[in-house]
Design a protein around this motif. Structure first.
Motif, PDB file in Angstrom:
ATOM      1  N   TYR A  84     -29.666  -0.069  -4.877  1.00  0.00           N
ATOM      2  CA  TYR A  84     -29.126  -0.329  -6.001  1.00  0.00           C
ATOM      3  C   TYR A  84     -29.058   0.689  -7.036  1.00  0.00           C
ATOM      4  O   TYR A  84     -29.975   1.631  -7.121  1.00  0.00           O
ATOM      5  CB  TYR A  84     -29.776  -1.648  -6.699  1.00  0.00           C
ATOM      6  CG  TYR A  84     -29.847  -2.776  -5.837  1.00  0.00           C
ATOM      7  CD1 TYR A  84     -28.611  -3.678  -5.804  1.00  0.00           C
ATOM      8  CD2 TYR A  84     -31.121  -2.856  -5.003  1.00  0.00           C
ATOM      9  CE1 TYR A  84     -28.994  -4.889  -4.996  1.00  0.00           C
ATOM     10  CE2 TYR A  84     -31.061  -4.179  -4.298  1.00  0.00           C
ATOM     11  CZ  TYR A  84     -30.039  -4.964  -4.090  1.00  0.00           C
ATOM     12  OH  TYR A  84     -29.969  -6.057  -3.421  1.00  0.00           O
ATOM     13  N   VAL A  85     -27.881   0.706  -7.949  1.00  0.00           N
ATOM     14  CA  VAL A  85     -28.129   1.750  -8.832  1.00  0.00           C
ATOM     15  C   VAL A  85     -27.789   0.825 -10.389  1.00  0.00           C
ATOM     16  O   VAL A  85     -27.174  -0.254 -10.392  1.00  0.00           O
ATOM     17  CB  VAL A  85     -27.121   2.855  -9.143  1.00  0.00           C
ATOM     18  CG1 VAL A  85     -27.410   3.706  -7.860  1.00  0.00           C
ATOM     19  CG2 VAL A  85     -25.704   2.218  -8.998  1.00  0.00           C
ATOM     20  N   SER A  86     -28.154   1.178 -11.250  1.00  0.00           N
ATOM     21  CA  SER A  86     -28.271   0.906 -12.780  1.00  0.00           C
ATOM     22  C   SER A  86     -26.880   1.573 -13.329  1.00  0.00           C
ATOM     23  O   SER A  86     -26.659   2.756 -13.460  1.00  0.00           O
ATOM     24  CB  SER A  86     -29.253   1.236 -13.453  1.00  0.00           C
ATOM     25  OG  SER A  86     -28.936   0.688 -14.994  1.00  0.00           O
ATOM     26  N   PHE A  87     -25.408   0.839 -13.295  1.00  0.00           N
ATOM     27  CA  PHE A  87     -24.327   1.265 -13.638  1.00  0.00           C
ATOM     28  C   PHE A  87     -24.284   0.992 -15.255  1.00  0.00           C
ATOM     29  O   PHE A  87     -24.217  -0.261 -15.649  1.00  0.00           O
ATOM     30  CB  PHE A  87     -23.313   0.493 -12.939  1.00  0.00           C
ATOM     31  CG  PHE A  87     -21.860   0.933 -13.235  1.00  0.00           C
ATOM     32  CD1 PHE A  87     -21.322   2.163 -12.840  1.00  0.00           C
ATOM     33  CD2 PHE A  87     -21.043   0.073 -14.029  1.00  0.00           C
ATOM     34  CE1 PHE A  87     -20.016   2.495 -13.282  1.00  0.00           C
ATOM     35  CE2 PHE A  87     -19.736   0.274 -14.345  1.00  0.00           C
ATOM     36  CZ  PHE A  87     -19.344   1.473 -13.942  1.00  0.00           C
ATOM     37  N   THR A  88     -23.981   2.007 -15.997  1.00  0.00           N
ATOM     38  CA  THR A  88     -24.019   1.841 -17.404  1.00  0.00           C
ATOM     39  C   THR A  88     -22.523   2.287 -17.924  1.00  0.00           C
ATOM     40  O   THR A  88     -22.126   3.304 -17.649  1.00  0.00           O
ATOM     41  CB  THR A  88     -25.222   2.627 -18.207  1.00  0.00           C
ATOM     42  OG1 THR A  88     -26.407   2.396 -17.722  1.00  0.00           O
ATOM     43  CG2 THR A  88     -25.073   2.502 -19.654  1.00  0.00           C
ATOM     44  N   THR A  89     -22.166   1.148 -18.661  1.00  0.00           N
ATOM     45  CA  THR A  89     -20.813   1.273 -19.400  1.00  0.00           C
ATOM     46  C   THR A  89     -21.209   1.352 -20.720  1.00  0.00           C
ATOM     47  O   THR A  89     -22.162   1.027 -21.325  1.00  0.00           O
ATOM     48  CB  THR A  89     -19.860   0.350 -18.989  1.00  0.00           C
ATOM     49  OG1 THR A  89     -20.614  -0.946 -19.086  1.00  0.00           O
ATOM     50  CG2 THR A  89     -19.363   0.267 -17.592  1.00  0.00           C
ATOM     51  N   PHE A  90     -19.972   1.816 -21.848  1.00  0.00           N
ATOM     52  CA  PHE A  90     -20.449   1.773 -23.184  1.00  0.00           C
ATOM     53  C   PHE A  90     -19.517   0.918 -24.193  1.00  0.00           C
ATOM     54  O   PHE A  90     -18.479   0.954 -23.710  1.00  0.00           O
ATOM     55  CB  PHE A  90     -20.434   3.341 -23.562  1.00  0.00           C
ATOM     56  CG  PHE A  90     -21.491   4.250 -23.075  1.00  0.00           C
ATOM     57  CD1 PHE A  90     -22.862   4.260 -23.547  1.00  0.00           C
ATOM     58  CD2 PHE A  90     -21.305   4.485 -21.573  1.00  0.00           C
ATOM     59  CE1 PHE A  90     -23.734   4.912 -22.837  1.00  0.00           C
ATOM     60  CE2 PHE A  90     -22.271   5.219 -21.002  1.00  0.00           C
ATOM     61  CZ  PHE A  90     -23.529   5.534 -21.656  1.00  0.00           C
ATOM     62  N   ARG A  91     -20.061   0.392 -24.924  1.00  0.00           N
ATOM     63  CA  ARG A  91     -19.157  -0.674 -25.728  1.00  0.00           C
ATOM     64  C   ARG A  91     -18.535   0.174 -26.903  1.00  0.00           C
ATOM     65  O   ARG A  91     -18.682   1.514 -26.792  1.00  0.00           O
ATOM     66  CB  ARG A  91     -19.966  -1.751 -26.674  1.00  0.00           C
ATOM     67  CG  ARG A  91     -20.657  -2.734 -25.707  1.00  0.00           C
ATOM     68  CD  ARG A  91     -21.319  -3.628 -26.621  1.00  0.00           C
ATOM     69  NE  ARG A  91     -21.921  -4.831 -25.818  1.00  0.00           N
ATOM     70  CZ  ARG A  91     -23.186  -5.305 -25.973  1.00  0.00           C
ATOM     71  NH1 ARG A  91     -24.044  -4.803 -26.794  1.00  0.00           N
ATOM     72  NH2 ARG A  91     -23.409  -6.183 -25.152  1.00  0.00           N
ATOM     73  N   ASP A  95     -12.279  -9.006 -15.075  1.00  0.00           N
ATOM     74  CA  ASP A  95     -12.409  -9.602 -16.215  1.00  0.00           C
ATOM     75  C   ASP A  95     -13.602  -9.944 -16.712  1.00  0.00           C
ATOM     76  O   ASP A  95     -14.047 -11.037 -17.457  1.00  0.00           O
ATOM     77  CB  ASP A  95     -11.251 -10.865 -16.336  1.00  0.00           C
ATOM     78  CG  ASP A  95     -10.823 -11.106 -17.951  1.00  0.00           C
ATOM     79  OD1 ASP A  95     -11.015 -10.338 -18.553  1.00  0.00           O
ATOM     80  OD2 ASP A  95     -10.706 -12.562 -18.077  1.00  0.00           O
ATOM     81  N   VAL A  96     -14.551  -8.887 -16.598  1.00  0.00           N
ATOM     82  CA  VAL A  96     -15.884  -9.238 -17.015  1.00  0.00           C
ATOM     83  C   VAL A  96     -16.236  -8.077 -17.851  1.00  0.00           C
ATOM     84  O   VAL A  96     -15.675  -7.157 -18.233  1.00  0.00           O
ATOM     85  CB  VAL A  96     -16.936  -9.129 -15.665  1.00  0.00           C
ATOM     86  CG1 VAL A  96     -16.794 -10.461 -14.950  1.00  0.00           C
ATOM     87  CG2 VAL A  96     -17.024  -7.933 -14.837  1.00  0.00           C
ATOM     88  N   GLY A  97     -17.484  -8.009 -18.485  1.00  0.00           N
ATOM     89  CA  GLY A  97     -17.880  -7.013 -19.577  1.00  0.00           C
ATOM     90  C   GLY A  97     -17.753  -5.486 -19.067  1.00  0.00           C
ATOM     91  O   GLY A  97     -17.205  -4.797 -19.817  1.00  0.00           O
ATOM     92  N   LYS A  98     -17.986  -5.335 -17.698  1.00  0.00           N
ATOM     93  CA  LYS A  98     -17.908  -3.799 -17.438  1.00  0.00           C
ATOM     94  C   LYS A  98     -16.490  -3.548 -17.224  1.00  0.00           C
ATOM     95  O   LYS A  98     -16.270  -2.421 -17.618  1.00  0.00           O
ATOM     96  CB  LYS A  98     -18.884  -3.606 -16.334  1.00  0.00           C
ATOM     97  CG  LYS A  98     -18.302  -4.248 -14.892  1.00  0.00           C
ATOM     98  CD  LYS A  98     -19.364  -3.622 -13.782  1.00  0.00           C
ATOM     99  CE  LYS A  98     -19.893  -5.084 -12.903  1.00  0.00           C
ATOM    100  NZ  LYS A  98     -20.627  -5.799 -13.516  1.00  0.00           N
ATOM    101  N   THR A  99     -15.531  -4.370 -16.765  1.00  0.00           N
ATOM    102  CA  THR A  99     -14.262  -3.826 -16.528  1.00  0.00           C
ATOM    103  C   THR A  99     -13.739  -3.864 -18.092  1.00  0.00           C
ATOM    104  O   THR A  99     -12.662  -3.062 -18.128  1.00  0.00           O
ATOM    105  CB  THR A  99     -13.630  -4.861 -15.598  1.00  0.00           C
ATOM    106  OG1 THR A  99     -13.584  -6.141 -16.199  1.00  0.00           O
ATOM    107  CG2 THR A  99     -14.251  -4.830 -14.248  1.00  0.00           C
ATOM    108  N   LYS A 100     -14.023  -4.934 -18.991  1.00  0.00           N
ATOM    109  CA  LYS A 100     -13.302  -4.472 -20.201  1.00  0.00           C
ATOM    110  C   LYS A 100     -13.722  -3.381 -20.859  1.00  0.00           C
ATOM    111  O   LYS A 100     -13.003  -2.784 -21.606  1.00  0.00           O
ATOM    112  CB  LYS A 100     -13.858  -5.811 -20.874  1.00  0.00           C
ATOM    113  CG  LYS A 100     -13.102  -7.353 -20.453  1.00  0.00           C
ATOM    114  CD  LYS A 100     -13.600  -8.438 -21.067  1.00  0.00           C
ATOM    115  CE  LYS A 100     -13.355  -9.752 -20.778  1.00  0.00           C
ATOM    116  NZ  LYS A 100     -13.822 -10.849 -21.382  1.00  0.00           N
ATOM    117  N   ARG A 101     -15.052  -3.018 -20.850  1.00  0.00           N
ATOM    118  CA  ARG A 101     -15.601  -1.736 -21.600  1.00  0.00           C
ATOM    119  C   ARG A 101     -14.785  -0.405 -20.821  1.00  0.00           C
ATOM    120  O   ARG A 101     -14.622   0.197 -21.596  1.00  0.00           O
ATOM    121  CB  ARG A 101     -17.090  -1.633 -21.216  1.00  0.00           C
ATOM    122  CG  ARG A 101     -17.730  -2.724 -22.372  1.00  0.00           C
ATOM    123  CD  ARG A 101     -19.283  -2.457 -22.129  1.00  0.00           C
ATOM    124  NE  ARG A 101     -19.937  -2.771 -20.939  1.00  0.00           N
ATOM    125  CZ  ARG A 101     -20.326  -3.911 -20.483  1.00  0.00           C
ATOM    126  NH1 ARG A 101     -20.063  -5.099 -21.619  1.00  0.00           N
ATOM    127  NH2 ARG A 101     -20.846  -4.243 -19.409  1.00  0.00           N
TER     128      ARG A 101
END
Length: 135
Positions: free
Chosen positions: A11-18, A47-53
């Motif tokens: 697993y990896v922690s995938f980080t996106t930014f607001r 259509d979840v947070g990461k795709t929106k960000r």
């Protein structure tokens, strides 16, 4: 091979930014798309947070973690960029990479998708592939 630590990570922690710069991390499966490991991919609900960000910034970071998103001590943070792919050919390429790394566990998502096509009431959420480019 670039990033051998990510190639072996489950697993990896995938980080996106607001928009305001606040990081949001999610543990994901992460599979190389090419032998040089410059491009990586995983599947997500759309259509979840990461795709929106990702619609407003392609900047991401990745770091090895466990199933719950706890980062492995000393794991390097790797910065990169990501795009969401929704066309069937790109999603198939992403699914193939994930299946190559995770095997039978990844096939469960394919079965759920097929069941949803036969029984509309069980149709899963729309899916998207995410392709990450790392230096």
């Amino acid at each position: 091979m670039h990033h051998p630590e990510l190639a072996k990570a489950k697993y990896v922690s995938f980080t996106t930014f607001r928009k305001n710069g606040t990081p949001v991390s999610t543990p994901v499966w992460f599979a190389p798309l090419d032998p040089t490991c410059d491009q990586w991919a995983f599947m997500s609900n759309d259509d979840v947070g990461k795709t929106k960000r990702l619609a407003h910034t392609s900047r991401v970071t990745v770091q090895e973690c466990d199933l719950r998103g706890r980062v492995k001590e000393g794991a390097p943070i790797v910065e990169g960029s990501a795009v969401v792919v929704r066309d069937e050919a790109s999603q198939q390429r992403v699914r193939a990479a994930v299946t190559a790394k995770y095997g039978l566990m990844a096939r469960g998502f394919e079965v759920a998708s097929l069941v949803g096509k036969v029984i509309p009431a069980l149709k899963p959420s729309p899916r998207a592939g995410i392709i990450v480019t790392l230096p």
